[in-house]
Design an enzyme around this catalytic site. Structure first.
Site, PDB file in Angstrom:
ATOM      1  N   TYR A  78      -2.273  12.038   6.835  1.00 27.95           N
ATOM      2  CA  TYR A  78      -2.364  10.907   7.743  1.00 27.95           C
ATOM      3  C   TYR A  78      -1.423   9.776   7.304  1.00 27.95           C
ATOM      4  CZ  TYR A  78      -4.727   7.448   4.848  1.00 27.95           C
ATOM      5  OH  TYR A  78      -5.005   6.516   3.882  1.00 27.95           O
TER       6      TYR A  78
ATOM      7  N   GLU B 218     -13.476  -1.131   6.604  1.00 28.38           N
ATOM      8  CA  GLU B 218     -12.728  -1.338   7.843  1.00 28.38           C
ATOM      9  C   GLU B 218     -13.425  -0.719   9.044  1.00 28.38           C
ATOM     10  OE1 GLU B 218      -9.295   2.017   8.189  1.00 28.38           O
ATOM     11  OE2 GLU B 218      -9.075   0.650   6.508  1.00 28.38           O
TER      12      GLU B 218
ATOM     13  N   TRP C  55     -11.740  11.763   8.538  1.00 28.43           N
ATOM     14  CA  TRP C  55     -10.320  11.462   8.752  1.00 28.43           C
ATOM     15  C   TRP C  55      -9.915  10.262   7.940  1.00 28.43           C
ATOM     16  CZ3 TRP C  55      -7.649   7.298  10.984  1.00 28.43           C
ATOM     17  CH2 TRP C  55      -6.262   7.511  11.055  1.00 28.43           C
TER      18      TRP C  55
ATOM     19  N   ARG D  51       0.859  -1.185   0.000  1.00 27.34           N
ATOM     20  CA  ARG D  51       0.000   0.000   0.000  1.00 27.34           C
ATOM     21  C   ARG D  51       0.891   1.229   0.000  1.00 27.34           C
ATOM     22  NH1 ARG D  51      -3.810   2.547   4.693  1.00 27.34           N
ATOM     23  NH2 ARG D  51      -1.922   3.767   4.962  1.00 27.34           N
TER      24      ARG D  51
ATOM     25  N   HIS E  90      -9.008   7.073   2.256  1.00 28.02           N
ATOM     26  CA  HIS E  90      -9.415   7.326   3.646  1.00 28.02           C
ATOM     27  C   HIS E  90     -10.689   8.139   3.779  1.00 28.02           C
ATOM     28  CE1 HIS E  90      -8.317   6.843   7.901  1.00 28.02           C
ATOM     29  NE2 HIS E  90      -7.457   5.983   7.423  1.00 28.02           N
TER      30      HIS E  90
ATOM     31  N   ASP F 293      -5.040   4.056  -0.363  1.00 24.44           N
ATOM     32  CA  ASP F 293      -6.153   4.354   0.540  1.00 24.44           C
ATOM     33  C   ASP F 293      -6.499   5.834   0.450  1.00 24.44           C
ATOM     34  OD1 ASP F 293      -7.989   4.501   2.575  1.00 24.44           O
ATOM     35  OD2 ASP F 293      -6.674   3.736   4.135  1.00 24.44           O
TER      36      ASP F 293
ATOM     37  N   GLU G  93      -3.683  -7.548   5.450  1.00 19.69           N
ATOM     38  CA  GLU G  93      -2.838  -6.415   5.822  1.00 19.69           C
ATOM     39  C   GLU G  93      -1.933  -6.812   6.981  1.00 19.69           C
ATOM     40  OE1 GLU G  93      -3.387  -1.650   6.784  1.00 19.69           O
ATOM     41  OE2 GLU G  93      -5.048  -3.018   7.170  1.00 19.69           O
TER      42      GLU G  93
ATOM     43  N   ARG H 165     -13.332  -5.264   3.934  1.00 21.43           N
ATOM     44  CA  ARG H 165     -12.174  -4.892   4.736  1.00 21.43           C
ATOM     45  C   ARG H 165     -12.379  -5.050   6.244  1.00 21.43           C
ATOM     46  NH1 ARG H 165      -7.950  -4.503   4.899  1.00 21.43           N
ATOM     47  NH2 ARG H 165      -7.292  -2.366   5.219  1.00 21.43           N
TER      48      ARG H 165
ATOM     49  N   GLU I 139      -8.889   2.025  -1.870  1.00 20.75           N
ATOM     50  CA  GLU I 139      -9.579   1.762  -0.603  1.00 20.75           C
ATOM     51  C   GLU I 139     -10.310   2.981  -0.073  1.00 20.75           C
ATOM     52  OE1 GLU I 139      -8.326   0.227   3.905  1.00 20.75           O
ATOM     53  OE2 GLU I 139      -6.877   0.197   2.278  1.00 20.75           O
TER      54      GLU I 139
END
Length: 405
Positions: free
Chosen positions: A161, A265, A405, A149, A215, A213, A342, A286, A239
């Protein structure tokens, strides 16, 4: 006489970062370990377990894993949510651990046995600028990873981040009295990241599996634009392109791009995934084994996903403990539509507290063949590292508006 649970104890420890573990002990002296870590809200789960769940476990039959799952989920009025599901996940993992130890089998054998020899894993490579990112990718490949990733800094932003200008260790949760506030600019990100990832692909060649990602920070239209722009990069997945609570919006993203999408996730139940799976709006689920109610529930999600040609790829950051990673690897070895795991790795101190049978080598994980989950916790060492307050950062747009976030 049927064995019974005689104690359930919560252990909170911080060997490098905060973890919440659950220890269940039977009358026969068998112990099982579960993970209940919820990054930035650890003490909420610890209290839920200690004050509400542990007392009602005593006297129950540890072999009745499914019944206990139903008891903790359907037997209470307040269902779902990350705190509840992380607590249920910890109990479920601990009971599978006990069942494996009682039968003398690793958990993956109890799930039907291995369907693959080992589990493909990916880790993270970050760089504040493209040259630093290329160096990080090269260093990660030297560690054997075949899937990476990649995340990069964004010109004009002082922080992003998971990416640091000094190339420091990835740890979003900052120690202190409150969350750090970061400034975010989606337009700057969208201008920068397609070219940066194209440079990574040109540098790495076609064989390396690349993941990225977003996010949750894009609107559906922005997500569609990014997915289409990244098609030449041939990502393994893109992602969390947009917050998926409103799942209808994923139809627009799916219609606009063939870039594979990974989401979930922050989801904790099969009902949050139902529409995403049955409409084939995503390619990868995820959910983390600890946050989605344990092995018992994640197996249900995987079974639904398999019908719709969606694959399982559990969340596995450094903020789930080696106990949860063990659960994910046992499930992965025995699940046909499991895709990738992951694996960010842990500091040496974490490995010392959570001694484990699972191993990493050449870009792959294996759960090992120890009975149960194969993780033992050094409680004396864990006690030397008390909880430290830590918070995930908060993101604001340049005008001060709070964003995801």
């Amino acid at each position: 006489m049927t064995d019974r649970i005689v104690s359930a104890e919560v252990l909170v420890t911080s060997p490098g970062r905060n973890f919440v573990a659950l220890k269940i002990t039977t009358a026969g002296g068998v112990t099982g370990w579960g993970d209940a870590t919820l990054n930035g809200r650890e003490l909420a789960v610890a209290s839920y377990l200690r004050d509400h769940v542990c007392p009602i476990l005593v006297g129950r039959d540890p072999a009745r894993i499914e019944d206990t799952w139903q008891y903790l989920y359907r037997g209470v009025y307040w269902r779902r949510g990350p705190v509840t599901m992380a607590a249920i996940g910890a109990v479920d993992l601990a009971l599978w651990d006990i069942k494996g130890k009682v039968t003398g089998q690793p958990v993956y054998q109890l799930l039907g046995g291995a369907v693959r020899e080992r589990i493909l894993s990916y880790t993270h490579a970050t760089g504040w600028d493209v040259p630093a990112l290329l160096d990080a990718v090269d260093a990660t490949r030297e560690r054997g990873f075949q899937a990476i990733r990649v995340q990069t800094g964004v010109p004009g932003l002082e922080s992003v981040y998971g990416v640091t200008p000094d190339g420091g260790t990835y740890e979003p949760a900052g120690r202190g009295t409150g969350p750090v506030e970061e400034v975010w600019d989606t337009d700057a990100y969208l201008r920068h990241v397609p070219g940066a990832l194209a440079e990574v692909r040109a540098h790495a060649g076609p064989e390396l599996a690349l993941l990225h990602d977003a996010h949750h920070r894009l609107t559906p239209n922005q997500a569609a634009r990014l997915g289409k722009a990244l098609e030449p990069v041939d990502l393994f997945w893109l992602e969390d392109v947009t917050p998926a609570e409103n799942q209808d919006v994923l139809r627009r993203v799916r219609a606009a791009t063939t870039t594979p999408l990974a989401i979930g996730e922050v989801f904790t139940t099969i009902w949050e995934f139902q529409q995403l799976i049955t409409e084939q709006l995503i390619d990868f689920v995820r959910a983390a084994v600890s946050h989605a109610g344990g092995i018992t529930h994640l197996r249900r999600i995987a079974a639904l996903a398999e019908v719709w040609q969606v694959r399982l790829a559990p969340h596995g950051p450094s903020d789930v403990s080696p106990v949860a990673l063990a659960g994910a690897t046992h499930l992965g070895l025995a699940t046909p539509n499991f895709a990738i795991q992951e694996y960010m790795g842990y500091p040496d101190l974490t490995h010392e507290v959570f001694r484990h049978a699972w191993t990493y080598a050449d870009g792959h994980l294996h759960p090992g063949d120890a009975p149960g989950l194969g993780v033992d916790v050094d409680e004396a060492l864990a006690a030397r590292f008390p909880y430290e307050p830590a918070y995930l950062p908060v993101a604001r747009r340049r005008d001060g508006t709070l964003t995801d976030w």
